[in-house]
Design a protein around this motif. Structure first.
Motif, short mmCIF file in Angstrom:
data_model
loop_
_atom_site.label_atom_id
_atom_site.label_comp_id
_atom_site.label_asym_id
_atom_site.label_seq_id
_atom_site.Cartn_x
_atom_site.Cartn_y
_atom_site.Cartn_z
N ARG A 63 0.83 -1.20 0.00
CA ARG A 63 0.00 0.00 0.00
C ARG A 63 0.87 1.25 0.00
N MET A 64 0.39 2.27 -0.68
CA MET A 64 1.04 3.57 -0.57
C MET A 64 0.63 4.20 0.76
N LEU A 65 1.57 4.84 1.44
CA LEU A 65 1.27 5.49 2.70
C LEU A 65 1.32 7.00 2.54
N VAL A 66 0.33 7.67 3.09
CA VAL A 66 0.26 9.13 3.07
C VAL A 66 0.37 9.63 4.51
N PHE A 67 1.37 10.47 4.76
CA PHE A 67 1.61 11.00 6.10
C PHE A 67 1.18 12.46 6.16
N VAL A 68 0.32 12.78 7.10
CA VAL A 68 -0.06 14.17 7.38
C VAL A 68 0.36 14.44 8.82
N PRO A 69 1.61 14.88 9.03
CA PRO A 69 2.11 15.03 10.40
C PRO A 69 1.24 15.99 11.21
N PRO A 70 0.85 15.61 12.43
CA PRO A 70 -0.07 16.43 13.23
C PRO A 70 0.62 17.54 14.01
N HIS A 71 1.71 18.06 13.49
CA HIS A 71 2.45 19.09 14.21
C HIS A 71 1.73 20.44 14.08
N PRO A 72 1.60 21.19 15.17
CA PRO A 72 0.89 22.48 15.09
C PRO A 72 1.56 23.48 14.16
N LEU A 73 2.87 23.42 14.01
CA LEU A 73 3.54 24.35 13.09
C LEU A 73 3.20 24.02 11.64
N ILE A 74 3.06 22.74 11.34
CA ILE A 74 2.66 22.36 9.98
C ILE A 74 1.26 22.89 9.70
#
Length: 261
Positions: A63-74
């Protein structure tokens, strides 16, 4: 309807591969008369444990993985980018800061490192360095990719930049390559960041990865960095490049009639 083969996933714990290389160190200190003295420590080779270079994360499936980092600065910089009232200079700065944070997250367990011991001014200390002999290839897709990749050199100890220019026909939405500075062949095991701010219909990013694969790069050697991604692009990437990792600031639900997220 076909089931999507990409999933949104959080970053996993880091991996720490190791090698050896010679190190020398020096400490510069100011004196009372205004001159600077250099205190040198002996050159030495790192005493490394018997470990091998680890490959980048291997998943249990394709599977392809998609990362949406939950960092407040992002989240902050994505919000600045998407505000139509943001002035151009602040927009460019926000793009650079977002790219820096996303590459930091993407590099978390991906870089080959050197582990051993060095002599500090106080005592012998165990240390770990990113191996500078294996620079990460950074491929910004012109022109917008330049801003997102601007700070790559400030967080990665060794990089090589290869510019790739891809234009899109506004009627057909099909990509055309007008500038290709990729090498004929990448070194075995090379790691590549492909930097494209908007993954909307997916034509541009698919074309870029096709060119990398023609030059010997595997899906799991590539990490895509984007500010915004949308399902049409993610679906295409998942179908063509199983095992690919995408790091993005946010995922939009739809694209508009002009193919923008």
């Amino acid at each position: 309807m076909r089931e999507l083969k990409w999933v949104v996933a959080p970053p996993s714990p880091s991996v720490s591969p190791a090698l050896t290389f010679p190190i020398s160190s020096a400490l510069r200190t100011p004196s009372s008369n205004g001159h600077t003295h250099t205190r040198r420590f002996p050159s030495l080779s790192l005493n490394c444990r018997a470990t091998a270079i680890a490959d980048q994360r291997l998943m249990s499936d394709d599977r392809m993985l998609v990362f949406v980092p939950p960092h407040p600065l992002i989240k902050h910089w994505v919000s600045v980018l998407r505000n139509e009232l943001t002035p151009c200079p602040i927009f460019k700065n926000a793009m650079g800061e977002l790219g820096r944070l996303l590459m930091y997250e993407a590099a978390r367990d991906w870089l080959p490192t050197l582990r051993g011991e060095i002599q500090t001014p106080m005592a012998v200390a165990e240390v770990e360095f990113v191996d500078p002999r294996e620079p990460v290839a950074v491929v910004p897709i012109l022109r917008a990719g330049l801003a997102l990749a601007e700070h790559a050199g400030s967080i990665l100890p060794a990089t090589r930049t290869y510019h790739l220019g891809v234009s899109r026909d506004e009627e057909t939405l099909q990509p055309t390559v007008y500038l290709n500075k990729l090498p004929d062949k990448f070194p075995k095991g090379a790691r590549v960041f492909v930097v494209d701010p908007m993954l909307a219909t997916g034509g541009t990013i698919v074309k870029a990865i096709d060119l990398l694969k023609e030059r010997g790069i595997g899906n799991k050697q590539i990490k895509v960095i984007s500010a915004v991604a949308a399902p049409p692009a993610l679906q295409k990437l998942s179908e063509k490049f199983p095992g690919l990792h995408v790091y993005t600031g946010t995922i939009d639900e739809v694209v508009n009639e002009k193919g923008y997220a």
